[in-house]
Design an enzyme around this catalytic site. Structure first.
Site, mmCIF file in Angstrom:
data_model
loop_
_atom_site.group_PDB
_atom_site.id
_atom_site.type_symbol
_atom_site.label_atom_id
_atom_site.label_comp_id
_atom_site.label_asym_id
_atom_site.label_seq_id
_atom_site.Cartn_x
_atom_site.Cartn_y
_atom_site.Cartn_z
ATOM 1 N N ARG A 43 -93.331 41.500 79.888
ATOM 2 C CA ARG A 43 -92.886 42.289 81.409
ATOM 3 C C ARG A 43 -94.131 42.975 81.837
ATOM 4 N NH1 ARG A 43 -90.623 46.924 83.196
ATOM 5 N NH2 ARG A 43 -89.323 46.743 84.882
ATOM 6 N N SER A 114 -80.555 39.860 85.076
ATOM 7 C CA SER A 114 -79.973 41.157 85.241
ATOM 8 C C SER A 114 -78.593 41.424 86.147
ATOM 9 C CB SER A 114 -81.008 42.211 85.631
ATOM 10 O OG SER A 114 -81.846 42.366 84.785
ATOM 11 N N LYS A 143 -88.261 52.110 83.897
ATOM 12 C CA LYS A 143 -87.964 51.498 85.224
ATOM 13 C C LYS A 143 -87.901 52.448 86.247
ATOM 14 C CE LYS A 143 -84.820 47.842 87.179
ATOM 15 N NZ LYS A 143 -85.773 46.620 87.691
#
Ligand code: 3NM
Length: 214
Positions: A43, A114, A143
């Site tokens: 990621r 998600s 995040k």
């Protein structure tokens, strides 16, 4: 893959990009795998994230480490990168490419989505997802645009409705609170910083595995 196979994979789901580490990401990943992570997601997002060829090169090196240890390698969001690398899977959010398009493009690979409510979960299932991520379960600063903390509420709601679909919890998860997430009904936990910034990623991964206890 069957639901049962996916659930096993989700147990200790390590996620990382170069900006989540202070050490060399390759070393962090190797140690985390030694500790027992069951799947890895690349990621590369947020401040200072690599792009273009540098992103590709790092992804390729991390993928090779995964391959050497038979740990599936999943790419976050970047479908082109996943296809170029022939990654084992792709994980997308609600704002990314639609799940049914990802499914069409990567064929049999793992597709994760998600979700933040039961409706998004049902849509993901319909679109051919293999698992969903639910979070943030606990406060996270990793995040920046994470939604409000929701605890294990949604995970419990889904299990109370007898929906038997692979779920992984995410957000602020540590060896200390991981058990709570699994007891609520998750099949595993996704973790970034508890492993990526640990003095010993191996030890943390092993502690998480123990806490998940499957
Ligand atoms: N997604 P950490 S929370 C990538 O809620 C990500 O969907 C989230 O990092 C979500 O383990 C999150 O360091 C960050 O808290 C998780």
């Amino acid at each position: 893959m069957t639901n049962e196979e996916i659930k096993k994979l989700l147990q200790v789901y390590f996620i990382m990009g170069s900006n989540n580490c202070t050490k060399d990401p390759k070393e962090v990943l190797k140690e985390a795998i030694e500790g027992g992570v069951t799947v890895f997601q690349f990621r590369e997002k947020g401040e200072g994230a690599l792009t273009g060829e540098a992103k590709y090169q790092l992804a390729k090196e991390l993928q090779q480490i995964c391959q050497q240890h038979s740990v599936p390698f999943v790419v976050n969001d970047d479908l082109d990168l996943a296809i170029r690398l022939q990654a084992d899977g792709v994980h997308i959010g609600q704002e990314d490419e639609k799940a049914h398009i990802v499914r069409e493009k990567i064929g049999k690979g793992i597709v994760g989505v998600s979700v933040h409510n039961v409706q998004e979960l049902q849509q993901a299932i319909k679109d051919g997802a293999d698992y969903v991520g639910m979070g943030p379960v606990f406060p996270t600063s990793t995040k920046k645009d994470a939604k409000a903390v929701q605890g294990t509420k949604l995970i419990e709601e889904v299990r109370n409705q007898n929906i038997d679909f692979p779920i992984v919890g995410i957000g602020g998860i540590t060896p200390e609170n991981a058990k709570q997430v699994v007891e609520a009904g998750a099949d595993g936990v996704s973790i970034i910083t508890a492993i990526s910034l640990a003095a010993s990623p191996k030890e943390k991964a092993a502690q998480l595995k123990e806490a998940v206890g499957k």
